[in-house]
Design a protein around this motif. Structure first.
Motif, PDB file in Angstrom:
ATOM      1  N   ILE A  33       0.846  -1.203   0.000  1.00  0.00           N
ATOM      2  CA  ILE A  33       0.000   0.000   0.000  1.00  0.00           C
ATOM      3  C   ILE A  33       0.875   1.244   0.000  1.00  0.00           C
ATOM      4  O   ILE A  33       0.621   2.197  -0.735  1.00  0.00           O
ATOM      5  CB  ILE A  33      -0.986  -0.001   1.176  1.00  0.00           C
ATOM      6  CG1 ILE A  33      -1.918  -1.203   1.062  1.00  0.00           C
ATOM      7  CG2 ILE A  33      -1.785   1.298   1.209  1.00  0.00           C
ATOM      8  CD1 ILE A  33      -2.877  -1.354   2.194  1.00  0.00           C
ATOM      9  N   TYR A  44       3.274   5.437   5.813  1.00  0.00           N
ATOM     10  CA  TYR A  44       2.015   4.694   5.713  1.00  0.00           C
ATOM     11  C   TYR A  44       1.620   4.117   7.070  1.00  0.00           C
ATOM     12  O   TYR A  44       0.462   4.178   7.462  1.00  0.00           O
ATOM     13  CB  TYR A  44       2.095   3.573   4.670  1.00  0.00           C
ATOM     14  CG  TYR A  44       0.843   2.742   4.711  1.00  0.00           C
ATOM     15  CD1 TYR A  44      -0.351   3.259   4.210  1.00  0.00           C
ATOM     16  CD2 TYR A  44       0.821   1.502   5.326  1.00  0.00           C
ATOM     17  CE1 TYR A  44      -1.528   2.539   4.310  1.00  0.00           C
ATOM     18  CE2 TYR A  44      -0.345   0.780   5.428  1.00  0.00           C
ATOM     19  CZ  TYR A  44      -1.518   1.301   4.918  1.00  0.00           C
ATOM     20  OH  TYR A  44      -2.694   0.600   5.047  1.00  0.00           O
ATOM     21  N   ILE A  62      -6.460   4.329  -0.875  1.00  0.00           N
ATOM     22  CA  ILE A  62      -6.216   3.138  -0.048  1.00  0.00           C
ATOM     23  C   ILE A  62      -7.302   2.108  -0.307  1.00  0.00           C
ATOM     24  O   ILE A  62      -7.026   0.913  -0.470  1.00  0.00           O
ATOM     25  CB  ILE A  62      -6.138   3.504   1.447  1.00  0.00           C
ATOM     26  CG1 ILE A  62      -4.874   4.326   1.729  1.00  0.00           C
ATOM     27  CG2 ILE A  62      -6.174   2.251   2.322  1.00  0.00           C
ATOM     28  CD1 ILE A  62      -4.832   4.967   3.108  1.00  0.00           C
TER      29      ILE A  62
END
Length: 142
Positions: A33, A44, A62
């Protein structure tokens, strides 16, 4: 404590936990991600820990990476953070408005920045176009 009594910081932590929970349930490494968002893994992870403010656009991105609806991420506790005002009947109003306003201010801010960047790019391209047109016309002869 009801959802609408939580501070933006508390909701931000819950949002981060919701993202982490969904990511883990989908067996998606945090690094994947982070890479998709063009963030460091540390940056993150700060989102998942609720230590970083998250724009609505980042929540949507996301969600896309996790292959879920952004509304699934935004579902916190009993209700959605975007639930409407709840009139209690005693003259008071309970609302998720604090976080609602927080998120929409983030969205508005993001769009204003994007719009300013687009205007700057348009002006730059116009200037380049003028310069190229002048070059094509060649030197002015008398």
């Amino acid at each position: 404590m009801e959802l609408n009594e939580k501070s933006p910081e508390e909701l931000q932590k819950k949002l981060g936990k919701a993202i982490e929970r969904i990511r883990i349930s989908k067996n998606v490494p945090a690094k994947n991600i982070a890479d998709e968002l063009k963030l460091s893994l540390s940056a993150y992870r700060n989102i998942e820990r609720g230590l970083s403010e998250v724009t609505f656009l980042k929540i949507v991105r996301i969600a896309q990476v996790l292959n879920v609806s952004y509304t699934e991420i935004l579902e916190i506790e009993k209700g959605n953070i975007y639930q409407n005002t709840n009139h209690t009947g005693d003259g008071n109003t309970n609302t998720a408005g604090t976080y609602h306003s927080f998120v929409f201010n983030q969205i508005e801010s993001g769009y204003k920045v994007a719009l300013a960047e687009q205007k700057e790019l348009i002006n730059h391209l116009r200037q380049q176009n003028r310069e190229l047109m002048a070059m094509l016309k060649g030197p002015k002869s008398k």
